[in-house]
Design a protein around this motif. Structure first.
Motif, short mmCIF file in Angstrom:
data_model
loop_
_atom_site.label_atom_id
_atom_site.label_comp_id
_atom_site.label_asym_id
_atom_site.label_seq_id
_atom_site.Cartn_x
_atom_site.Cartn_y
_atom_site.Cartn_z
N ARG A 1 43.85 -4.21 43.93
CA ARG A 1 42.75 -3.88 43.02
C ARG A 1 41.40 -4.19 43.67
O ARG A 1 40.43 -3.42 43.53
CB ARG A 1 42.91 -4.65 41.72
CG ARG A 1 41.81 -4.37 40.70
CD ARG A 1 42.11 -4.97 39.35
NE ARG A 1 43.15 -4.21 38.66
CZ ARG A 1 44.40 -4.64 38.47
NH1 ARG A 1 44.74 -5.84 38.92
NH2 ARG A 1 45.29 -3.88 37.85
N GLU B 1 40.65 -1.34 46.05
CA GLU B 1 40.24 -0.13 45.33
C GLU B 1 38.81 -0.24 44.82
O GLU B 1 38.03 0.73 44.86
CB GLU B 1 41.20 0.13 44.16
CG GLU B 1 42.58 0.59 44.59
CD GLU B 1 42.52 1.87 45.41
OE1 GLU B 1 41.63 2.70 45.16
OE2 GLU B 1 43.34 2.01 46.33
N ALA C 1 35.81 2.13 45.83
CA ALA C 1 35.09 2.83 44.76
C ALA C 1 33.59 2.64 44.89
O ALA C 1 32.80 3.57 44.63
CB ALA C 1 35.58 2.33 43.40
N SER D 1 39.68 1.75 38.44
CA SER D 1 40.10 0.76 39.44
C SER D 1 40.19 -0.65 38.86
O SER D 1 40.98 -1.49 39.31
CB SER D 1 39.14 0.76 40.64
OG SER D 1 39.15 2.02 41.27
N PRO E 1 46.45 -0.39 40.40
CA PRO E 1 45.71 0.05 41.59
C PRO E 1 46.53 0.98 42.47
O PRO E 1 45.96 1.76 43.23
CB PRO E 1 45.39 -1.27 42.30
CG PRO E 1 46.39 -2.25 41.80
CD PRO E 1 46.67 -1.85 40.38
N ARG E 2 47.88 0.94 42.38
CA ARG E 2 48.67 1.84 43.21
C ARG E 2 48.51 3.29 42.77
O ARG E 2 48.31 4.20 43.60
CB ARG E 2 50.14 1.41 43.15
CG ARG E 2 50.39 0.07 43.84
CD ARG E 2 51.77 -0.47 43.55
NE ARG E 2 51.94 -0.81 42.13
CZ ARG E 2 52.97 -1.48 41.63
NH1 ARG E 2 53.93 -1.88 42.45
NH2 ARG E 2 53.04 -1.76 40.34
N VAL F 1 45.98 4.46 40.84
CA VAL F 1 44.58 4.81 41.00
C VAL F 1 44.28 5.16 42.45
O VAL F 1 43.53 6.10 42.77
CB VAL F 1 43.68 3.66 40.51
CG1 VAL F 1 42.21 3.94 40.83
CG2 VAL F 1 43.88 3.44 39.01
N GLY F 2 44.86 4.41 43.39
CA GLY F 2 44.61 4.65 44.82
C GLY F 2 45.09 6.02 45.26
O GLY F 2 44.41 6.71 46.03
N ALA G 1 42.73 8.62 43.83
CA ALA G 1 41.43 8.57 44.52
C ALA G 1 41.51 9.20 45.90
O ALA G 1 40.58 9.90 46.35
CB ALA G 1 40.97 7.11 44.63
N GLU H 1 40.82 5.73 54.81
CA GLU H 1 41.19 5.30 53.46
C GLU H 1 42.71 5.30 53.29
O GLU H 1 43.29 4.36 52.72
CB GLU H 1 40.54 6.25 52.45
CG GLU H 1 40.69 5.82 51.01
CD GLU H 1 39.97 6.79 50.07
OE1 GLU H 1 40.28 6.74 48.87
OE2 GLU H 1 39.12 7.58 50.54
N ARG I 1 45.30 2.03 52.64
CA ARG I 1 46.21 1.95 51.50
C ARG I 1 47.68 1.91 51.94
O ARG I 1 48.47 1.15 51.39
CB ARG I 1 46.00 3.14 50.58
CG ARG I 1 44.72 3.08 49.76
CD ARG I 1 44.76 4.12 48.64
NE ARG I 1 43.57 4.06 47.80
CZ ARG I 1 42.49 4.79 47.97
NH1 ARG I 1 42.46 5.64 48.98
NH2 ARG I 1 41.47 4.66 47.15
#
Length: 592
Positions: A12, A15, A19, A66, A71-72, A74-75, A78, A111, A115
């Protein structure tokens, strides 16, 4: 669970950081579209502003997501969003042959590497390769500002993306491995810290119990203090401390249920068949459930409502001297840490018992040495007194005869000579007693064993005593026939004569002395009873010790010798007496 939460918190944070960078990129896009880019083909500027608006709205939504969602997920959204936005910009600005917009895809590759590590850094450039081909084709077929299709504008960016992504991905993977290793070491350190903390707690608890055990040199008081301290350390319904000596288990201390009914303090039972057979081998015995009972004592514990027990050996070095047992009402009631503490406490109790016993032995030895020293002093005083009296009489009579021989009549001279003879005999008897005492204490007192008729010997001794005096009446009673005794006739005569002579000596004129003998359980009992002043209770054992007769002059060595002779024959010599009501000396001898 805690490790997973820590990992999600780290994702998180990544992320949120990306962001924030994305929001900054939105501002840069506004400046680029509005101020820096010129010469748009018809409608392309509108496309650019529309893309920028979509990019800004998406960046804001992703920033908010985020901080709230997984967060997984959302990542992944994104990453796709960023790739689409940059591909849209690259397509729009392909009207400029030298536009560097497509190179912004390298940020998406980085990015992906951040991740997903090396995997994301390699897979994403491969996915972007069709777009690079499409962007070059779009430029050639829609705009005439540049040359034809150039593969180098496809392969070179693709190679840069792969190499950059691989470097960043490798670094991310390496960092992840290091972080995982660091987390594992941190977990080990935390586990070790917890173990050390438990060890410290165990040692502190054991130290408190050790102080309680050391609070007194009295075994009962030390056990009481230990059990009181133990209540605050380990919960129990019953605790027992047992010492083992000679195949017997003696309960020294008990607390909890059934204290007065089941194995009370002072009770003893055989070791054979009990749990002590295992404990004496140095093993801790944990019975998570004593139902059904495995040992005899567990039936009684079940009757008290108890269900589980642990028994720890009380060890001094390699030797087990007893056990410490704790019992609870529930099954499976003891945890490993408690078992470890109880085993340690067993060793502490054993050490305390050993120290207290050593102290008591030293104290007993010191007391015995003081007693022997006092007896020796009394013995010397007694012998000196006993020797001085006859010697004084002999010296006085001899000097009288020497100085006044002619003045004395024949009867007077005979009287003085008789006195010298009597006192000389008394000295000879006293010296013989002293020599016998020395031989007994040195272990050189000799015996000549044969079959002895005690009835005949008894009558001879009483007859001789009657001839020696006429003030005290002697009565002899032999019940039935006496079995023959295997012994030294002269030594046994010495014992019986000493008893009869003492009875006559301490009886007043006109009183009686009763001598009786009877067979009893394969042996012979001889009683010599008088009507004398009796012996106080506190002196009744003292008179049988060498020099003990100092409390009662005239009997200092004879009774010590008499008991020693009786014990050498496998018998005994005891006394029963009440002051002012006479005494009874009982000689017990086994038959041949």
């Amino acid at each position: 669970m805690a490790a997973e939460q820590t990992r999600l918190a780290g994702l998180r944070e990544v992320e949120l950081w990306i962001a924030r960078v994305r929001l900054g990129a939105v501002l840069f896009a506004v400046v680029e579209v509005g101020l820096l880019s010129t010469g748009y083909p018809r409608g392309y500027e509108t496309y650019a502003w529309f893309t920028t608006a979509a990019f800004g709205v998406g960046a804001i939504l992703i920033f908010g997501a985020s901080a709230r969602f997984d967060p997984r997920g959302v990542g992944l959204v994104a990453l796709v969003f960023d790739a689409c936005a940059i591909c849209a910009y690259a397509t729009i600005y392909s009207y400029e042959y030298g536009s560097p917009t497509r190179w912004a895809l390298i940020f998406v590759v980085v990015e992906a590497a951040l991740r997903y590590g090396l995997f994301g850094a390699v897979v994403l450039p491969v996915l972007l390769l069709p777009f690079l081909v499409f962007a070059e084709w779009w430029r050639v077929h829609h705009f005439d500002s540049g040359p034809g299709f150039i593969w180098d504008r496809v392969t070179f960016p693709f190679g840069v993306f792969v190499i950059t992504g691989a470097i960043v991905g490798w670094l991310v993977n390496r960092l992840a491995r290091e972080a995982s290793f660091a987390e594992a070491r941190a977990g080990e350190a935390e586990t070790l810290r917890d173990q050390l903390g438990r060890r410290v707690d165990v040692l502190e608890a054991a130290n408190r119990c050790a102080r309680a055990l050391a609070s007194s040199l009295d075994l009962d008081q030390a056990f009481g203090a230990f059990i009181r301290e133990l209540r605050g350390l380990v919960a129990f319904e019953r605790v027992t401390i047992v010492l083992v000596e000679g195949g017997r288990a003696e309960v020294m201390a008990v607390a909890g249920r059934g204290t007065d009914t089941v194995f009370p303090p002072g009770s003893a039972r055989p070791v054979r068949g009990s749990v002590l057979e295992e404990v004496l081998e140095g093993r801790l015995v944990y019975r998570s459930s004593i139902d059904p009972p495995q040992y005899p004592e567990e039936e009684e514990l079940l009757g008290l409502g108890l269900r589980s027990r642990v028994v720890a050996p009380m060890q001094v070095g390699p030797r087990t001297i007893g056990m410490l047992g704790l019992v609870r009402a529930e099954t499976d009631a003891f945890v490993p840490d408690e078992l470890e503490l109880i085993q340690l406490l067993g060793r502490l109790v054993a050490t305390a018992v050993q120290n207290i016993r050593a102290y008591e032995a030293e104290r007993s030895t010191a007391d015995e040495l003081r007693r022997l020293s006092a007896l020796r002093a009394d013995f010397v005083s007694l012998v000196s007194h006993e020797l001085r009296s006859p010697m004084a009489a002999v010296i006085g009579a001899a000097r009288t005869l020497q100085g006044r021989w002619r003045e004395l009549s024949a009867e007077q001279r005979e009287a003085f000579l008789a006195l010298i003879g009597d006192e000389t005999s008394r000295l000879a008897n006293l010296i013989a007693d002293v020599l016998d005492t020395s031989r007994i204490e040195a272990g050189t007192f000799s015996f000549t064993f044969s079959d002895v008729d005690l009835a005949e010997l008894l009558r001879d001794v009483v007859a001789a005593a009657e001839l020696a005096q006429d003030e005290v009446e002697l009565t002899t009673e032999v019940s039935g026939s006496l079995p023959r005794v295997r012994g030294d006739r002269e030594r046994l005569r010495q014992v019986i004569q000493n008893l009869v002579d003492n009875a006559v000596k301490y009886s007043s004129a006109g009183s009686r002395v009763y001598v009786s003998a009877r067979a009893d359980d394969g042996g012979v009992l001889i009683d010599v009873a008088d009507e004398g002043p009796g012996i106080p209770l506190e002196d009744q054992q003292l008179i049988f010790e060498s020099g003990g007769g100092a409390a009662k002059p005239g009997t200092g060595l004879g009774l010590f010798i008499a008991r020693s002779i009786a014990e050498a024959h496998g018998g005994s010599l005891e006394v029963e007496s009440v002051p002012a009501h006479g005494s009874v000396f009982r000689l017990e001898l086994p038959s041949g």
